[in-house]
Design a protein around this motif. Structure first.
Motif, PDB file in Angstrom:
ATOM      1  N   THR A  26      37.700  80.663 -64.547  1.00 19.50           N
ATOM      2  CA  THR A  26      36.668  80.168 -63.864  1.00 19.50           C
ATOM      3  C   THR A  26      36.824  79.945 -62.479  1.00 19.50           C
ATOM      4  OG1 THR A  26      35.768  79.133 -65.934  1.00 19.50           O
ATOM      5  CG2 THR A  26      35.006  78.293 -63.818  1.00 19.50           C
ATOM      6  N   ASP A  29      37.127  83.294 -60.809  1.00 20.41           N
ATOM      7  CA  ASP A  29      35.874  83.617 -60.365  1.00 20.41           C
ATOM      8  C   ASP A  29      35.157  83.496 -58.956  1.00 20.41           C
ATOM      9  OD1 ASP A  29      36.035  85.265 -62.855  1.00 20.41           O
ATOM     10  OD2 ASP A  29      34.489  83.872 -63.922  1.00 20.41           O
ATOM     11  N   TYR A  30      35.894  82.273 -58.328  1.00 23.90           N
ATOM     12  CA  TYR A  30      35.187  81.554 -57.104  1.00 23.90           C
ATOM     13  C   TYR A  30      36.264  81.563 -56.036  1.00 23.90           C
ATOM     14  CZ  TYR A  30      31.458  80.464 -60.045  1.00 23.90           C
ATOM     15  OH  TYR A  30      30.346  80.367 -61.077  1.00 23.90           O
ATOM     16  N   VAL A  43      32.868  78.457 -51.436  1.00 19.10           N
ATOM     17  CA  VAL A  43      31.607  78.451 -52.248  1.00 19.10           C
ATOM     18  C   VAL A  43      30.453  77.940 -51.462  1.00 19.10           C
ATOM     19  CG1 VAL A  43      32.758  78.546 -54.506  1.00 19.10           C
ATOM     20  CG2 VAL A  43      32.169  76.531 -53.541  1.00 19.10           C
ATOM     21  N   ASP A  44      29.255  78.457 -51.827  1.00 17.00           N
ATOM     22  CA  ASP A  44      28.056  77.641 -51.134  1.00 17.00           C
ATOM     23  C   ASP A  44      27.814  76.577 -52.337  1.00 17.00           C
ATOM     24  OD1 ASP A  44      26.563  78.861 -53.105  1.00 17.00           O
ATOM     25  OD2 ASP A  44      25.972  80.599 -52.184  1.00 17.00           O
ATOM     26  N   ALA A  46      25.068  76.150 -54.287  1.00 20.77           N
ATOM     27  CA  ALA A  46      24.780  76.597 -55.786  1.00 20.77           C
ATOM     28  C   ALA A  46      26.019  77.349 -56.445  1.00 20.77           C
ATOM     29  CB  ALA A  46      23.612  77.777 -55.391  1.00 20.77           C
ATOM     30  N   GLN A  47      26.832  78.024 -55.810  1.00 20.59           N
ATOM     31  CA  GLN A  47      28.159  78.445 -56.591  1.00 20.59           C
ATOM     32  C   GLN A  47      29.126  77.255 -56.954  1.00 20.59           C
ATOM     33  OE1 GLN A  47      29.374  80.861 -53.227  1.00 20.59           O
ATOM     34  NE2 GLN A  47      29.065  82.907 -54.546  1.00 20.59           N
ATOM     35  N   TRP A  48      28.986  76.384 -56.015  1.00 20.91           N
ATOM     36  CA  TRP A  48      29.826  74.948 -56.462  1.00 20.91           C
ATOM     37  C   TRP A  48      29.422  74.380 -57.505  1.00 20.91           C
ATOM     38  CZ3 TRP A  48      34.384  73.611 -57.213  1.00 20.91           C
ATOM     39  CH2 TRP A  48      34.642  72.246 -57.591  1.00 20.91           C
ATOM     40  N   THR A  49      27.954  74.257 -57.761  1.00 15.94           N
ATOM     41  CA  THR A  49      27.520  73.573 -58.738  1.00 15.94           C
ATOM     42  C   THR A  49      27.690  74.134 -59.873  1.00 15.94           C
ATOM     43  OG1 THR A  49      25.638  72.458 -57.356  1.00 15.94           O
ATOM     44  CG2 THR A  49      25.057  72.782 -59.642  1.00 15.94           C
ATOM     45  N   GLU A  50      27.697  75.558 -59.943  1.00 14.05           N
ATOM     46  CA  GLU A  50      27.887  76.387 -61.047  1.00 14.05           C
ATOM     47  C   GLU A  50      29.316  76.373 -61.663  1.00 14.05           C
ATOM     48  OE1 GLU A  50      26.167  80.745 -61.432  1.00 14.05           O
ATOM     49  OE2 GLU A  50      28.251  81.140 -61.018  1.00 14.05           O
ATOM     50  N   CYS A  51      30.086  76.534 -60.542  1.00 14.37           N
ATOM     51  CA  CYS A  51      31.454  76.408 -60.623  1.00 14.37           C
ATOM     52  C   CYS A  51      32.029  75.334 -61.564  1.00 14.37           C
ATOM     53  CB  CYS A  51      32.333  76.804 -59.630  1.00 14.37           C
ATOM     54  SG  CYS A  51      34.095  76.712 -59.851  1.00 14.37           S
TER      55      CYS A  51
END
Length: 96
Positions: A26, A29-30, A43-44, A46-51
């Motif tokens: 995981t 992936d970021y 990360v932006d 939204a990406q941070w929230t997902e990660c």
């Protein structure tokens, strides 16, 4: 946003070793691995929230630990590296 993620996953059994691999995957992936259980992520929000959601889903918070350090936009002033294995700048273009 620049985030440093560190983790310690209990690997005493097969499921723990699987969690360790999934947490590392995981993070990869970021961002980039800078130590065995330390990753730098660019990360932006939204990406941070997902990660973060993925990491919290993969880890067993009763046995493992995750730490998130929010370094912000001026992270270059907050990160010093000395020694071998220099890292690459995740914000620079990647040319293959």
């Amino acid at each position: 946003m620049y985030v440093l993620v560190t983790y310690d996953v209990a690997t005493g059994d097969t499921e723990g070793r699987r969690r360790l691999r999934r947490v590392a995957k995981t993070c990869l992936d970021y961002g980039q691995r800078v130590q065995n259980s330390v990753f730098e992520l660019s990360v932006d929000p939204a990406q941070w929230t997902e990660c973060k959601n993925r990491l919290l889903k993969e880890a067993d918070v009763d046995e493992d630990s995750l730490r998130f350090y929010y370094l912000g936009q001026n992270w270059r002033k907050r990160v010093e590296h000395h020694g071998a294995k220099p890292s690459w700048d995740v914000d620079d273009p990647l040319i293959a």
